[in-house]
Design an enzyme around this catalytic site. Structure first.
Site, PDB file in Angstrom:
ATOM      1  N   HIS A  45     -47.596   8.458  21.395  1.00 43.50           N
ATOM      2  CA  HIS A  45     -48.041   9.162  22.593  1.00 43.50           C
ATOM      3  C   HIS A  45     -48.771  10.470  22.281  1.00 43.50           C
ATOM      4  O   HIS A  45     -49.233  11.141  23.200  1.00 43.50           O
ATOM      5  CB  HIS A  45     -46.844   9.457  23.500  1.00 43.50           C
ATOM      6  CG  HIS A  45     -46.360   8.254  24.258  1.00 43.50           C
ATOM      7  ND1 HIS A  45     -46.035   7.069  23.639  1.00 43.50           N
ATOM      8  CD2 HIS A  45     -46.172   8.044  25.593  1.00 43.50           C
ATOM      9  CE1 HIS A  45     -45.651   6.196  24.559  1.00 43.50           C
ATOM     10  NE2 HIS A  45     -45.732   6.749  25.736  1.00 43.50           N
TER      11      HIS A  45
ATOM     12  N   HIS B  61     -80.958 -14.572  26.641  1.00 47.39           N
ATOM     13  CA  HIS B  61     -79.920 -15.579  26.844  1.00 47.39           C
ATOM     14  C   HIS B  61     -80.331 -16.531  27.963  1.00 47.39           C
ATOM     15  O   HIS B  61     -80.055 -16.275  29.140  1.00 47.39           O
ATOM     16  CB  HIS B  61     -78.600 -14.893  27.199  1.00 47.39           C
ATOM     17  CG  HIS B  61     -78.141 -13.908  26.161  1.00 47.39           C
ATOM     18  ND1 HIS B  61     -78.729 -12.680  25.986  1.00 47.39           N
ATOM     19  CD2 HIS B  61     -77.156 -13.981  25.234  1.00 47.39           C
ATOM     20  CE1 HIS B  61     -78.113 -12.032  24.992  1.00 47.39           C
ATOM     21  NE2 HIS B  61     -77.174 -12.790  24.522  1.00 47.39           N
TER      22      HIS B  61
ATOM     23  N   HIS C   6     -76.731 -20.563  24.820  1.00 43.73           N
ATOM     24  CA  HIS C   6     -76.209 -19.321  25.398  1.00 43.73           C
ATOM     25  C   HIS C   6     -77.080 -18.137  25.024  1.00 43.73           C
ATOM     26  O   HIS C   6     -77.540 -17.406  25.888  1.00 43.73           O
ATOM     27  CB  HIS C   6     -74.762 -19.102  24.917  1.00 43.73           C
ATOM     28  CG  HIS C   6     -74.080 -17.969  25.603  1.00 43.73           C
ATOM     29  ND1 HIS C   6     -74.428 -16.659  25.408  1.00 43.73           N
ATOM     30  CD2 HIS C   6     -73.066 -17.958  26.491  1.00 43.73           C
ATOM     31  CE1 HIS C   6     -73.646 -15.887  26.151  1.00 43.73           C
ATOM     32  NE2 HIS C   6     -72.813 -16.651  26.810  1.00 43.73           N
TER      33      HIS C   6
ATOM     34  N   GLU D 128     -55.164   1.317  32.945  1.00 43.09           N
ATOM     35  CA  GLU D 128     -56.051   2.414  32.572  1.00 43.09           C
ATOM     36  C   GLU D 128     -57.525   2.006  32.608  1.00 43.09           C
ATOM     37  O   GLU D 128     -58.386   2.756  33.087  1.00 43.09           O
ATOM     38  CB  GLU D 128     -55.694   2.926  31.169  1.00 43.09           C
ATOM     39  CG  GLU D 128     -54.320   3.560  31.046  1.00 43.09           C
ATOM     40  CD  GLU D 128     -53.221   2.548  30.799  1.00 43.09           C
ATOM     41  OE1 GLU D 128     -53.525   1.343  30.690  1.00 43.09           O
ATOM     42  OE2 GLU D 128     -52.036   2.947  30.718  1.00 43.09           O
TER      43      GLU D 128
END
Lengths: 662, 662
Positions: B469, B29, B262, B407
């Site tokens: 859950h 890149h 890129h 999380e």
């Protein structure tokens, strides 16, 4: 608008029912319903264009309760508003088999999306708003605004801490989704503690940085203030609106403003005390008629709205019969893609991602309303529509969705678009980054909705980008997910066959794992492929004996390698069949007879070949079998060298077969 | 500071080497190195306190290149700065087995973290900054600042679109991490397009909303402007600093500012043209001596810094021998937790999360520098230290980390803290939400670092919260991940034994799946447990015959159920053994002899019991076996009723065994 005691009583009815439900169930989260009931009341009473007697009306406003742990409040409100949720259902809250489970689930009247894993409700609401923009631009005619609705969402501190809230809010701001209104229940308390122990964000400045209209309601119990903000939001023409509503967690209860009221049911005494503070004098699950009558305008208004819409539809059908049929066919899952639509040219060697690219162009020409995008990798995934500049606020009818480097928001938006209905859509990225989307892929499966996820670069054969980009465990991980159909096609023909099958799935999501590298087209086996793929697994190349000496099982890019190994073994007088299993889930659903015909019990010499972790193969190869796979991370380098280095070489594998079985 | 042509040449040397590497490899890149080389030069030349001759010096500044696809630029800079990366290594860029793989990997001198999956480099840098705060507060003495370093990170548009950037930035702002400096390479171009097609965020306002110090450099090629900003950042005392550096992607190349530069290597002609534009007249991989000499101050300054630090250490060791030993023992993984440290009281019935809670308190008292947190579920996970008010800017020596509902940032921070060294740490949440953390758990495994992940609520037995859950596929999914050690302990004793084992892991992460519900303590089998757990799987309860009639395999909460089934079967004269497999990975690593002793080939009547998806069990139960598990999503309700409803009942299971095998 002047609010009176009548309105206050209605708000308290939601609160009282919610805490009754939770205390009765000995389980639930009372803090949130006590603080957010005023929002719920005003939304349903004055803003949501819904008809509780026809909860699936396609032009309804959508409502999502992103903090799904507030389900009692949602069910209580739906009951009062006239949806098909009875007092008996409310008493059964959180009981096995009830209509009122712990978190909202799809299929309950009035629930537009299953929520629970924080942040995703918000993410799905962005997808729904995108779908409305797309469909309204495709179908609306002057004087016939057949699709024109809004999406309302309530979010919590927790939703806004989740990363997906950033991706989704940034995307919504960029797309200028003025049909989206988000109410932030800002109570400064989380399950563990005061939010100030975890959080110092200025939510308003944050959403302004995303280009949203930011409004603030200083007192979430002040109905006038709330109503004013909602009206400003409804009038906003250029941006999505974010209303921060300051509330008090567990309002009215002895634990108000404490994190202990977040997830612990109130005791019977505490319920009593709370109801006294709120001025609620009725018994548990007791709602006086005058309160039902306050809510009764919701059905009246909604029925009138739907009936007005039906007049528009009648006129529309008359004036635009073709468009009208297309729209309703798509909403009713009747829009078909015919085999003739998918007539694409296939070369002798092509990557399955390249075949997919052709299939996308072909599918777009069918009567299916089809669109999708990529998380900034469309040029690598090849999942873009040619000559299409992209879906945006200025060109909402375009088909390419530029999701940006926002994998999780992409997957949640795919779910939101799919839940909205009327179109079929997909998201895409490199296979390894399915890890970033798993939460939403799971919610697609759990909701049994036909979201599509297309991943390219499905193995170490992607080469130089190395181990961070090379999937190993992703296939096994997704196979373990219930109700997720995973396809890893062996070549262009399997790609076509599995695409046809996938387009007909209406009650489960489908995932594709596609190769970056070119694969030989197995034309010789074309008949077997087109008969076999829809069974998930099939004999691609049979042995010359009635009972083969062994079976080589493979998927994707390793299927042609398995055929090479078969050839080598045959020269050694070992006559094996080659079984391709593009979809484990589909194969496992077949009859025992069919499975036995593909994998006869008496043939115990079984070898699997797949460039990924091997643990899911034991179910087919058994204790006697051998699994050629990769149970460690990959390496950066030339793809052919990597594969050779890892033993994916026809001669080496044939030798392993001989050593193991002969 | 006055910059001269010498500095400009040094910047261009990084650019020239980077494009040479990429063009030589035909892969990479080039856009990013061409635009960001000035930042890299100034960071290494003037700011990073590093000694290239001792890349693992514990008090070095850390540097993370979050957009790992810019690896060529990092390797080129490390080479020029004097790290052990030769010109030969640069020529081998992206070749199999080289020291210069496609994305930065741990183990390469000068690479402080493996990066590639966007956003995570940023997330790990936040963890590193937290570790520095914690350790410096624990160990620094007046005049003896033994730990005092900074963390520098470069991030891209892509990193900032990722959700984890929100979680991590919000956490860092809240914790007021003034030791963290983030440079944003703001070039407005992504792989797919101009960033304006995907993104409208105001990054500065966004980071200010998180409480960061925002600086802006209008011209990323202006060394003076850049240097000024970096100096302001170094002086900032109260907040993390975010420097937006406006750059031009592919600067100097014919494709400057276009997304095509890129990810596509330049052609040889384009390289020539680029070098001409930059005023770089040297051949491929050619660096004149005077340029090396410009970079040579880095080693000189770094060696002096380290040598000064060593004087401080000498004084510190003298004055604080106990503290000093503790600190270095912890950095060298020599800090041990003795069995006597872990003497906890165990009751006859306890949830494994409750046992874990006791173990955490015990571990904290050892010589291990141990801390950790939860993503807003510590009260449910029970993963908190008692009498500890939480790690914050005001109390950095505290042990409880309040990660908030973040999380993914939590898992990345756990990795960053672990990479930093000197402490052992864990993150926690409900098991089902491991899905949100998978990207970072994978990067822990890929880096072979001993991050710890503790999950409670490990099955449908969590009850009322319902299917969103309830984990089903999470165990299988994590078992499929290479180098991730997963434990699901059967009771308090297995919990203790697996915790002891886990604490000694230094080259792989460990995951625990713990029960919410109480489980009977299997005291009768204590000896077997303490001998067996470290082998991953073992005979918990043997049959009374030499060769058992069958084997029941189970993990976690289902082990005691398996014992019940064994008892029932014995009454029917079916004499089976019960094998507990708390860790598949560990068991699979054992010798064939050992595995054969636990699972003798001749015993083919094998049944597995585990409340989760069954696909990974085929490896042990084979084609003849039967798997009692759950291959669909759960349900909301009373835990005992759910388990019964799903067939997890000793009588039903015994009956299934009989029907299948007898």
């Amino acid at each position: 608008m002047k609010f009176t005691q009548k309105d206050q009583d209605a708000v308290n009815a939601i609160r009282a029912l919610s805490v009754d439900m939770i205390t009765n169930a000995h389980s639930g989260h009372p803090g949130f319903p006590l603080d957010a009931a005023p929002m719920m009341y005003l939304l349903y009473k004055n803003h949501l264009k819904v008809n509780p007697k026809d909860p699936y009306w396609i032009n309804r406003d959508r409502f999502i309760l992103s903090p799904g742990h507030g389900s009692s409040m949602l069910y209580a409100t739906l009951h009062l508003a006239g949806y098909d949720i009875s007092m008996h259902d409310l008493r059964d809250f959180r009981k096995l088999g009830s209509k009122t489970p712990g978190h909202p689930e799809l299929g309950i009247p009035g629930v537009d999306a299953a929520t629970g894993p924080l942040g995703q409700g918000f993410g799905m609401s962005v997808g729904m708003a995108m779908a409305e923009k797309h469909l309204s631009s495709l179908y609306n005619k002057e004087h016939c605004p057949i699709i024109n609705n809004k999406v309302y969402t309530i979010v919590s501190d927790g939703d806004l801490m989740e990363g997906i809230s950033h991706e989704s809010a940034s995307l919504a701001g960029h797309l200028k989704l003025n049909n989206l209104v988000v109410l932030f229940d800002s109570n400064n308390v989380t399950l563990d503690s005061s939010a100030s122990k975890e959080l110092s964000d200025n939510a308003g400045e944050r959403f302004e940085a995303y280009g949203w209209n930011y409004l603030r309601v200083d007192d979430g119990n002040n109905l006038d203030e709330l109503e004013n903000a909602l009206q400003v939001a409804d009038d906003e023409e250029n941006r999505p609106t974010f209303i921060e509503v300051k509330t008090v967690l567990g309002y009215g209860s002895p634990h108000a403003n404490q994190h202990t009221v977040h997830g612990n049911p109130l005791t019977t005494d505490e319920v009593k005390e709370t109801k006294e503070k709120l001025g609620w004098s009725h018994g548990p699950f007791e709602i006086p008629d005058n309160i039902y009558s306050t809510f009764s305008t919701i059905v009246k208004d909604g029925s009138r709205e739907e009936s007005n819409w039906k007049s528009v539809v009648a006129e529309y059908k008359n004036n635009y019969p073709v468009l009208s049929k297309r729209l309703f066919d798509n909403f009713e899952n009747k829009a078909k893609v015919n085999d003739s639509d998918l007539n694409i040219e296939i070369t002798d060697n092509e990557a399955t991602r390249a075949t997919m690219h052709k299939l996308l162009q072909a599918t777009k020409k069918s009567s299916l309303e089809f669109w999708g995008g990529s998380a900034d990798l469309s040029s690598s995934n090849k999942t873009y529509f040619e000559n299409d500049d992209g879906f945006s606020d200025e060109t909402p009818s375009n088909l390419n969705i530029f999701y940006g480097v926002r994998e999780f928001a992409q997957a949640a938006a795919v779910n939101g678009i799919t839940l909205y209905g009327g179109t079929k859509t997909f998201g895409s990225t490199f296979f390894v980054f399915s890890d970033y989307m798993r939460g939403a892929m799971r919610l697609a499966a759990l909701q049994k909705i036909p979201s599509m996820f297309i991943f390219s670069h499905d193995s170490v054969a992607l080469g130089q980008d190395g181990p961070t980009h090379q999937p190993i465990e992703q296939l096994d991980s997704l196979r373990a997910m219930p109700d997720m159909l995973v396809f890893r096609p062996a070549d262009a023909l399997e790609m076509v066959a599995s695409w046809k099958f996938a387009l007909n799935q209406n009650d489960r999501p489908v995932t594709f794992a596609l190769s970056r590298q070119s694969l030989p087209t197995l034309r010789k086996y074309s008949d077997n492929i087109f008969k076999g793929v829809e069974k998930g697994g099939y004999i691609l190349s049979c042995s010359q004996k009635d009972i083969s000496d062994g079976i080589i099982l493979a998927t994707g890019s390793e299927v042609s390698l398995a055929l090479d190994v078969q050839e080598i073994l045959l020269k050694k007088n070992i006559d094996v069949s080659v079984v391709s299993i593009p979809s484990f889930e589909l194969f496992n659903e077949q009859s025992n007879e069919y499975k036995e015909s593909v994998l006869p019990s008496e043939v115990v010499n079984r070898m699997s070949i797949e460039m990924g972790s091997t643990q899911s193969w034991g179910q087919y190869t058994g204790l006697n079998g051998i699994n050629i796979g990769i149970n460690h991370f990959g390496a950066s380098g030339d793809a052919d060298l990597i594969m050779k280095d890892l033993g994916f070489d026809k001669n080496k594998i044939a030798q392993k077969y001989v050593e193991h079985f002969e």
